[in-house]
Design an enzyme around this catalytic site. Structure first.
Site, PDB file in Angstrom:
ATOM      1  N   ASN A 252     -31.699 -22.650  17.020  1.00 10.16           N
ATOM      2  CA  ASN A 252     -32.638 -22.766  15.892  1.00 10.16           C
ATOM      3  C   ASN A 252     -31.975 -22.413  14.557  1.00 10.16           C
ATOM      4  OD1 ASN A 252     -32.333 -20.022  16.042  1.00 10.16           O
ATOM      5  ND2 ASN A 252     -34.426 -19.577  16.663  1.00 10.16           N
TER       6      ASN A 252
ATOM      7  N   GLU B 188     -33.176 -14.596  12.715  1.00  9.18           N
ATOM      8  CA  GLU B 188     -33.961 -15.746  13.142  1.00  9.18           C
ATOM      9  C   GLU B 188     -34.556 -16.487  11.937  1.00  9.18           C
ATOM     10  OE1 GLU B 188     -33.747 -16.688  16.120  1.00  9.18           O
ATOM     11  OE2 GLU B 188     -34.562 -15.327  17.626  1.00  9.18           O
TER      12      GLU B 188
ATOM     13  N   ASP C 168     -24.775  -7.706  17.056  1.00  8.10           N
ATOM     14  CA  ASP C 168     -26.131  -7.402  17.518  1.00  8.10           C
ATOM     15  C   ASP C 168     -26.158  -6.803  18.915  1.00  8.10           C
ATOM     16  OD1 ASP C 168     -25.309  -9.792  18.711  1.00  8.10           O
ATOM     17  OD2 ASP C 168     -26.605 -11.025  17.454  1.00  8.10           O
TER      18      ASP C 168
ATOM     19  N   HIS D  14     -30.074 -19.627  14.069  1.00  7.70           N
ATOM     20  CA  HIS D  14     -29.845 -18.190  13.821  1.00  7.70           C
ATOM     21  C   HIS D  14     -28.357 -17.864  13.867  1.00  7.70           C
ATOM     22  CE1 HIS D  14     -30.473 -17.169  18.380  1.00  7.70           C
ATOM     23  NE2 HIS D  14     -29.190 -17.090  18.129  1.00  7.70           N
TER      24      HIS D  14
HETATM   25  C1  F6R Z   1     -24.486 -13.250  19.629  1.00  8.23           C
HETATM   26  C2  F6R Z   1     -25.181 -13.809  18.488  1.00  8.23           C
HETATM   27  C3  F6R Z   1     -25.951 -15.084  18.569  1.00  8.23           C
HETATM   28  C4  F6R Z   1     -25.236 -16.185  19.358  1.00  8.23           C
HETATM   29  C5  F6R Z   1     -26.098 -17.433  19.453  1.00  8.23           C
HETATM   30  C6  F6R Z   1     -25.438 -18.519  20.275  1.00  8.23           C
HETATM   31  O1  F6R Z   1     -23.864 -12.027  19.291  1.00  8.23           O
HETATM   32  O2  F6R Z   1     -25.162 -13.198  17.481  1.00  8.23           O
HETATM   33  O3  F6R Z   1     -26.182 -15.552  17.270  1.00  8.23           O
HETATM   34  O4  F6R Z   1     -24.005 -16.473  18.750  1.00  8.23           O
HETATM   35  O5  F6R Z   1     -27.332 -17.115  20.017  1.00  8.23           O
HETATM   36  O6  F6R Z   1     -25.351 -18.092  21.601  1.00  8.23           O
HETATM   37  P1  F6R Z   1     -24.492 -18.918  22.667  1.00  8.23           P
HETATM   38  O7  F6R Z   1     -23.071 -18.798  22.247  1.00  8.23           O
HETATM   39  O8  F6R Z   1     -24.747 -18.204  23.972  1.00  8.23           O
HETATM   40  O9  F6R Z   1     -25.003 -20.317  22.647  1.00  8.23           O
END
Ligand code: F6R
Length: 242
Positions: A136, A143, A67, A138
């Site tokens: 959450n 989401e 992403d 995702h």
């Molecule tokens: C990042 C991504 C997100 C993160 C998630 C957890 O490329 O796709 O799904 O893996 O938001 O983020 P952290 O590791 O910062 O807690």
């Protein structure tokens, strides 16, 4: 499903990097699915060390990031383009033209989604998809919702996601409201998936995702359907797994 709980983050990082190294040895032309955020930082550090010791090379590999934020130039320090340079790409021999990240800073986002999907189609299959987990549920920026999208698409970030990521920005207002993300269909098409989760605050959501009902309201729960899912948890995130 293979769930491993590690007593230390160092051991987890070494095990996760070891999986990538094993894949690159077996298949130098491997297609890697990469994630950003705080979770993979230590894994990328290990990969950079393995590369520096000449234990692995990326020259023939291809990568696809999950992403990118909408509206941040690649040069913005919080863009995922900048993140990947900082933590991995600047330190290894993966040719730039083989490192794919969606472009969230273009006037024609619909066209960008088509372009990214076409690249993924051309690559046929991601060999190993690395995933972190949102608070959450995702994965990528898919989401929680009443329905999910299979391919690359634009998503409006949930308030809780923007709040979680505000720690990297000067204020919540600066956190982009939208992102381009690989879809859930592409993620689930990967040959194998490595989900990495750290920290007490994610213990409940990862337990629910992997043992609770499969629901689009917890996108990571769809990972239960994947035939080759490896889960690596630190002791805090793995506290609810006996
Ligand atoms: C990042 C991504 C997100 C993160 C998630 C957890 O490329 O796709 O799904 O893996 O938001 O983020 P952290 O590791 O910062 O807690």
């Amino acid at each position: 499903m293979d769930i491993r709980v590690f007593p230390t983050n160092e051991l987890l990082n070494a095990a996760a990097a070891g999986l990538v190294a094993h894949l690159l040895h077996a298949k130098p032309k491997a297609v890697l699915g990469l994630a950003t955020g705080s979770t993979p930082v230590g894994i990328y550090e290990e990969l950079v060390k393995l590369y520096a010791k000449q234990h692995i090379r990326f020259r023939e590999a291809t990568s696809f990031n999950l992403d990118e934020y909408v509206g941040l130039p690649e040069t913005h320090e919080q863009s995922y383009h900048a993140y990947m340079q900082q933590h991995l790409f600047a330190h290894i021999d993966l040719p730039a033209e083989q490192a794919n990240i969606p472009n969230g800073n273009t006037a024609d986002l619909a066209q960008e989604c088509l372009r990214y999907n076409a690249l993924l189609e051309h690559a046929k299959q991601i060999d190993l998809q690395l995933l972190g987990l949102g608070h959450n549920g995702h994965i990528g920026f898919n989401e929680p919702n009443h329905a999910l999208v299979a391919g690359t698409h634009i998503v409006e970030l949930r308030e809780e996601t923007r709040i979680a990521n505000a720690r990297y920005f000067n204020s919540l207002a600066e956190v982009p409201t939208h992102a381009v993300t690989m879809g859930i269909g592409t993620i689930l098409k990967a040959k194998s998936i490595l989900l990495v989760v750290r920290g007490t605050e994610k213990a409940h959501i990862v337990h629910e995702a992997l043992t609770g009902p499969i629901t689009t309201e917890n996108p990571a729960s769809l990972l239960q359907t994947h035939p080759n899912l490896i889960v690596m948890l630190d002791a805090e995130a793995g506290a609810l797994f006996k």
